[in-house]
Write an enzyme that holds these catalytic residues in place. Structure first.
Site, PDB file in Angstrom:
ATOM      1  N   ASP A   1       2.079  -3.538  -0.078  1.00  0.00           N
ATOM      2  CA  ASP A   1       0.832  -3.881  -0.683  1.00  0.00           C
ATOM      3  C   ASP A   1      -0.356  -4.973  -0.567  1.00  0.00           C
ATOM      4  O   ASP A   1       0.477  -5.605   0.369  1.00  0.00           O
ATOM      5  CB  ASP A   1       1.042  -5.118  -2.402  1.00  0.00           C
ATOM      6  CG  ASP A   1      -0.315  -4.756  -3.055  1.00  0.00           C
ATOM      7  OD1 ASP A   1      -0.656  -3.929  -2.798  1.00  0.00           O
ATOM      8  OD2 ASP A   1       0.051  -5.600  -3.948  1.00  0.00           O
ATOM      9  N   ASP A  15      -6.705   0.588   0.539  1.00  0.00           N
ATOM     10  CA  ASP A  15      -5.706  -0.040  -0.522  1.00  0.00           C
ATOM     11  C   ASP A  15      -4.601   0.779  -0.717  1.00  0.00           C
ATOM     12  O   ASP A  15      -4.309   1.869  -1.116  1.00  0.00           O
ATOM     13  CB  ASP A  15      -6.578   0.260  -2.047  1.00  0.00           C
ATOM     14  CG  ASP A  15      -5.042  -0.561  -2.506  1.00  0.00           C
ATOM     15  OD1 ASP A  15      -4.465  -1.889  -2.615  1.00  0.00           O
ATOM     16  OD2 ASP A  15      -4.734  -0.461  -3.735  1.00  0.00           O
TER      17      ASP A  15
END
Length: 451
Positions: A106, A327
């Site tokens: 992440d 992302d």
């Protein structure tokens, strides 16, 4: 739990720092590699089920990020990025018998954590929990350690008075929670030189040993590996100037092929297996959300038409709202609803095919029906105009089609948000390099299954 008093911290700072903390092994010049697998790998989903799940997760993640900003650009610092993600990173923790972890990679969060025994409240995972008792290099982090301070990026940290160990609690935008203690241990990664080469072990890396973990987690992960810009993230702790990943085609999810992530510069250089030149665009820092990797998106082109959207719509505002984030945890690129409506209308105008009505089975994406079988149908180009670099997407990165069913869908989302999230579906078969040392993002087309 409550915070240690200042007198307690001063009295025990030296002794506990010496007893319980250790500096990470210097890694300057080293490069480590790890395998990445898609979160839905081996779970029996069809291709369109995987795409649908990805689209739904991406909208949920965008909504959580928007909620984190307080809807009006007012940062909510006690809430981290949501835990939903798309790729798992695999490495080992502990010695002399390294134990397996599979953590959601992440780039939108910092803390590295995994479930540990004993675990009063844990989600199911398909392999044993990390057992600290069998690691000879497992060390507690004492309260005086800088890692235990809120400035390190922890949502909540406190001092356990009886043990003087660092307690943490991290809540995510999707209501998931992990809580436990911060420890340090040796992490073991693959050699960047591939199979057969000795693994790379790095001692003294901090991570959360979660023993209360609840919320939205997949059934094949054991925690989260934060790759953000904060001091607790894996790249920051390893002190590498850059990290990169190369994601194999989403259609390879059910094959034995894996994707690769490199912490440091690959020994054969960035250009190995690239099929085009590297392009570079600045990474922008946000004081409101310093973890995120913001880019400057200046426009979008569909076919030969540049959408009539001013670049200010994509810009990061002074109050911390808006902006464009690349992302790893978002599957499908997501635009604010008004921008997506213009993009969708342009595709409908330029792609003269009947709409596919059963959109619920494909995550409510914009889909078209084409004749079954035969050659590929020509589609409009899709280009993201970043500052100093155009991301000209190959068609399989935004409009895959199934010749058997005759369905083809635009893998782009719209949501009631004020920011743009560039998802990993659009990053397939690209070598994406985060040059954190020079605040640049580099990318090039690549044969990711060869790396």
């Amino acid at each position: 739990m409550k915070d240690c008093s200042m007198s307690e911290l001063l009295a025990y700072a030296l002794i506990f720092t010496l007893l319980f903390t250790a500096a990470a092994t210097p890694t300057a010049g080293l490069t480590m590699r790890a395998d990445l697998t898609h979160v839905d790998k081996g779970r029996g989903f069809t291709r369109w089920e995987r795409l649908s799940r990805m689209a739904v997760r991406s909208r949920a993640r965008a909504a959580s990020l928007y909620q984190r900003g307080g809807h009006y650009g007012q940062p909510v610092t006690a809430t981290a990025v949501p835990s939903s993600g798309e790729y798992l990173i695999h490495f080992n923790i502990g010695t002399p018998r390294p134990q397996r972890v599979a953590l959601t990679m992440d780039t939108g969060s910092d803390l590295v954590w995994t479930q540990c025994t004993p675990c009063p409240v844990c989600f199911d995972q398909p392999f044993p929990l990390f057992d600290p008792s069998v690691s000879s290099t497992f060390r507690a982090v004492a309260c005086p350690d800088p890692i235990c301070r809120p400035s390190s990026g922890l949502s909540v940290s406190a001092c356990a008075l009886k043990t003087f160990r660092c307690f943490y609690l991290c809540s995510y935008g999707d209501k998931s929670i992990t809580a436990g203690y911060i420890f340090k241990d040796t992490f073991t990664f693959m050699s960047p030189n591939g199979e057969g080469a000795p693994p790379v072990a790095v001692s003294g890396l901090a991570f959360g040993c979660g023993d209360y973990n609840t919320g939205v987690f997949a059934s094949n992960e054991s925690g989260i590996a934060g790759f953000g810009r904060g001091p607790l993230s894996l790249p920051s702790q390893l002190r590498v100037g850059r990290f990169s990943y190369c994601l194999t085609s989403h259609d390879e999810t059910e094959s034995n092929k894996t994707s690769a992530v490199f912490l440091g510069t690959p020994p054969n250089g960035l250009r190995a297996h690239s099929s085009g030149p590297f392009r570079s665009t600045p990474i922008i820092h946000s004081p409101s959300f310093p973890t995120f990797y913001y880019l400057s998106l200046e426009g979008i082109t569909v076919g030969k038409t540049r959408l009539p959207v001013d670049s200010s719509v994509f810009a990061l505002k002074k109050d911390g709202s808006g902006g464009t984030v690349i992302d790893s945890g978002t599957g499908v690129t997501t635009f604010p609803a008004a921008v997506f409506e213009q993009l969708k209308n342009e595709f409908v105008a330029q792609l003269p095919l009947p709409r596919y009505d059963n959109t619920s089975e494909v995550g409510n994406l914009l889909c078209f029906q084409r004749p079954k079988g035969g050659k590929q149908v020509p589609v409009p180009k899709l280009i993201f105009h970043l500052a100093s670099a155009d991301m000209d997407l190959p068609r399989e990165n935004y409009i895959p089609e199934d010749t058997d069913s005759g369905v083809m869908c635009l893998m782009i989302n719209g949501a009631e948000v004020d920011m743009v999230l560039i998802g990993n579906f659009q990053q397939q078969n690209m070598h994406i390099v985060y040059d954190v040392e020079n605040s640049k993002l580099l990318f090039a087309s690549a044969q990711c299954d060869k790396m």
